[in-house]
Design a protein around this motif. Structure first.
Motif, mmCIF file in Angstrom:
data_model
loop_
_atom_site.group_PDB
_atom_site.id
_atom_site.type_symbol
_atom_site.label_atom_id
_atom_site.label_comp_id
_atom_site.label_asym_id
_atom_site.label_seq_id
_atom_site.Cartn_x
_atom_site.Cartn_y
_atom_site.Cartn_z
ATOM 1 N N LYS A 256 5.108 3.999 12.592
ATOM 2 C CA LYS A 256 5.828 4.903 11.694
ATOM 3 C C LYS A 256 7.065 4.230 11.095
ATOM 4 C CE LYS A 256 7.554 9.632 11.360
ATOM 5 N NZ LYS A 256 6.646 9.923 10.230
ATOM 6 N N LYS A 257 7.734 3.382 11.869
ATOM 7 C CA LYS A 257 8.900 2.667 11.353
ATOM 8 C C LYS A 257 8.503 1.741 10.207
ATOM 9 C CE LYS A 257 12.646 -0.438 12.750
ATOM 10 N NZ LYS A 257 13.235 -1.237 13.854
ATOM 11 N N ILE A 258 7.391 1.011 10.377
ATOM 12 C CA ILE A 258 6.892 0.140 9.304
ATOM 13 C C ILE A 258 6.498 0.975 8.094
ATOM 14 C CG2 ILE A 258 5.051 -1.468 8.649
ATOM 15 C CD1 ILE A 258 5.013 -2.415 11.567
ATOM 16 N N GLN A 259 5.850 2.097 8.343
ATOM 17 C CA GLN A 259 5.435 2.998 7.269
ATOM 18 C C GLN A 259 6.632 3.464 6.448
ATOM 19 O OE1 GLN A 259 3.961 6.824 8.585
ATOM 20 N NE2 GLN A 259 2.530 6.985 6.874
ATOM 21 N N GLU A 260 7.703 3.840 7.111
ATOM 22 C CA GLU A 260 8.908 4.300 6.417
ATOM 23 C C GLU A 260 9.559 3.176 5.624
ATOM 24 O OE1 GLU A 260 11.182 5.925 9.581
ATOM 25 O OE2 GLU A 260 10.128 7.859 9.587
ATOM 26 N N GLU A 261 9.562 1.965 6.185
ATOM 27 C CA GLU A 261 10.132 0.815 5.482
ATOM 28 C C GLU A 261 9.343 0.527 4.205
ATOM 29 O OE1 GLU A 261 9.987 -2.218 8.419
ATOM 30 O OE2 GLU A 261 11.815 -1.559 9.463
ATOM 31 N N LYS A 262 8.015 0.582 4.303
ATOM 32 C CA LYS A 262 7.167 0.368 3.132
ATOM 33 C C LYS A 262 7.435 1.432 2.076
ATOM 34 C CE LYS A 262 4.430 -3.171 4.311
ATOM 35 N NZ LYS A 262 4.193 -4.372 3.485
ATOM 36 N N GLY B 6 0.830 -1.190 0.000
ATOM 37 C CA GLY B 6 0.000 0.000 0.000
ATOM 38 C C GLY B 6 0.863 1.238 0.000
ATOM 39 N N THR B 7 0.236 2.386 -0.195
ATOM 40 C CA THR B 7 0.978 3.637 -0.241
ATOM 41 C C THR B 7 1.408 4.059 1.159
ATOM 42 O OG1 THR B 7 -1.007 4.997 0.025
ATOM 43 C CG2 THR B 7 -0.382 4.376 -2.226
ATOM 44 N N ASN B 8 2.262 5.058 1.190
ATOM 45 C CA ASN B 8 2.733 5.609 2.459
ATOM 46 C C ASN B 8 1.560 6.053 3.330
ATOM 47 O OD1 ASN B 8 4.888 6.701 4.212
ATOM 48 N ND2 ASN B 8 4.081 8.689 3.597
ATOM 49 N N GLU B 9 0.564 6.708 2.717
ATOM 50 C CA GLU B 9 -0.582 7.215 3.475
ATOM 51 C C GLU B 9 -1.436 6.091 4.052
ATOM 52 O OE1 GLU B 9 -2.920 10.176 1.577
ATOM 53 O OE2 GLU B 9 -1.226 11.530 1.216
ATOM 54 N N GLU B 10 -1.516 4.958 3.376
ATOM 55 C CA GLU B 10 -2.333 3.857 3.875
ATOM 56 C C GLU B 10 -1.780 3.296 5.192
ATOM 57 O OE1 GLU B 10 -5.153 2.889 2.770
ATOM 58 O OE2 GLU B 10 -5.219 3.912 0.830
ATOM 59 N N TYR B 11 -0.487 3.499 5.451
ATOM 60 C CA TYR B 11 0.130 2.980 6.667
ATOM 61 C C TYR B 11 0.241 4.030 7.768
ATOM 62 C CZ TYR B 11 1.226 -1.344 4.254
ATOM 63 O OH TYR B 11 1.118 -2.544 3.578
ATOM 64 N N GLY B 12 -0.443 5.160 7.601
ATOM 65 C CA GLY B 12 -0.386 6.204 8.610
ATOM 66 C C GLY B 12 -1.030 5.784 9.932
ATOM 67 N N TYR B 13 -0.383 6.099 11.035
ATOM 68 C CA TYR B 13 -0.884 5.731 12.368
ATOM 69 C C TYR B 13 -2.242 6.368 12.649
ATOM 70 C CZ TYR B 13 -0.993 5.249 17.480
ATOM 71 O OH TYR B 13 -1.361 4.948 18.771
#
Length: 330
Positions: free
Chosen positions: A316-322, A49-56
């Motif tokens: 946020k760490k997972i989001q950045e990795e994605k 998914g996109t960066n925004e989809e993983y937002g906390y």
């Protein structure tokens, strides 16, 4: 319960599976096309998914929407009527913002970026004047020049901060002002029925096209921004009806094409009833309602509150990795 069994009772006959797309491609090898890069269909889409989809913050947003839906007794299309958006295990239907809302979003972005830029210019200038004073001994002149720079820069930075923070305050306290939405949606992706619907942007709820998801082709189209840099948008195009739909409302235009490739993977995964829903924060509270997803989560022993049990830093760490993986996608 297997995905195949689910197709006969919970999902409609038109629900999407990769096999249907493969058969459609074989039957339509010389279909119409449009300008842009046509994206491929995956036979088994990775969970992405996109960066925004993983937002906390999507965790709280999704829970708030669901609370409002239950409180107001909203179902089906009434969810959009009541919330002006629809994002759960059955339907993705993004908000249809008015032109005024787009202007406010842009003003907030300019305010935030401009404020930081103004303060950066002031800091660099002050350091430069300080260093010059050390070398030429004209401390008083440099101090006066620094004051003059501050008198010019700080009011601009203050105005830009008001523009940014004022917009954020309106978004929190007066959402109807900042998030002005139209009565009808732009498009709908329905996992349960497998249909992708495009609505008339000027006539609320009037359908321009409703067709099985697998009949659409996905394209990346680029256009220059004010600096001449390429900005990309994700588009779905129905070749036989020759109707296209930008997906900007859910997947905003970006200079990183890999982000929109990830968006396309996310949408395929979302619609594919042979696989569980994308494992993103905003959909977690709905996973148990989707048969394929519930069965897969049970087999894997997935923690039902996997995302909700995490602290913001871990998400946020997972989001950045994605995101780092996404920007390399082509």
């Amino acid at each position: 319960m297997s995905a195949k069994e689910n197709l006969g009772d919970y999902y409609a006959d038109t629900a999407y599976t990769p096999t249907k797309r493969q058969q459609w491609e074989e039957a339509n090898p010389e279909r119409d096309t449009i300008i842009g890069s046509r994206l491929s269909w995956s036979r088994r889409t990775q969970d992405n998914g996109t960066n925004e989809e993983y937002g906390y913050n999507n965790i709280a947003i999704s829970q708030n929407w669901e609370s409002q839906r239950v409180e107001k007794g909203l179902e089906d299309d009434g969810i959009f009527d009541g919330l002006k958006t629809h994002y759960n295990h059955q339907v993705i239907m993004p908000p249809n913002y008015k032109a005024s809302a787009h202007f406010l979003f842009m003003a907030m972005a300019i305010g935030k970026g401009g404020m930081y830029l103004s303060l950066f210019v002031l800091a660099v200038s002050s350091v430069g004047l300080f260093l010059m004073a050390i070398f030429n001994g004209r401390i008083k002149d440099s101090f006066i020049a620094a004051l003059g720079m501050a008198e010019l820069t700080l009011p601009i930075a203050l105005f830009l901060m008001v523009l940014w923070k004022g917009g954020e305050w309106l978004a929190k306290n007066k959402p109807n002002v900042i998030y002005g939405t139209r009565k009808g949606p732009l498009w709908q992706a329905n996992r349960k029925t497998g249909l992708f619907t495009i609505y008339d942007p000027k006539k609320a709820w009037e359908k321009r096209l409703e067709a099985p998801f697998w009949e659409y082709d996905a394209f990346l189209q680029s256009s220059p921004d004010t600096q001449g840099s390429a900005t990309y948008s994700l588009i779905l195009y129905h070749p036989s009806q020759q109707i296209r739909q930008k997906l900007d409302a859910q997947f905003p235009p970006t200079k990183m094409p890999g982000e929109l490739v990830a968006a396309w993977q996310f949408l395929q995964r979302y619609m594919d009833v042979s696989q569980p829903l994308p494992d993103v924060p905003g959909l977690e509270i709905h996973r148990h309602k989707d048969p394929t997803t519930a069965a897969a989560d049970e087999r894997k022993g997935r923690n039902p509150s996997y995302w909700r049990d995490m602290d913001e830093a871990s998400v946020k760490k997972i989001q950045e990795e994605k995101y780092r993986k996404n920007i390399r996608l082509r």
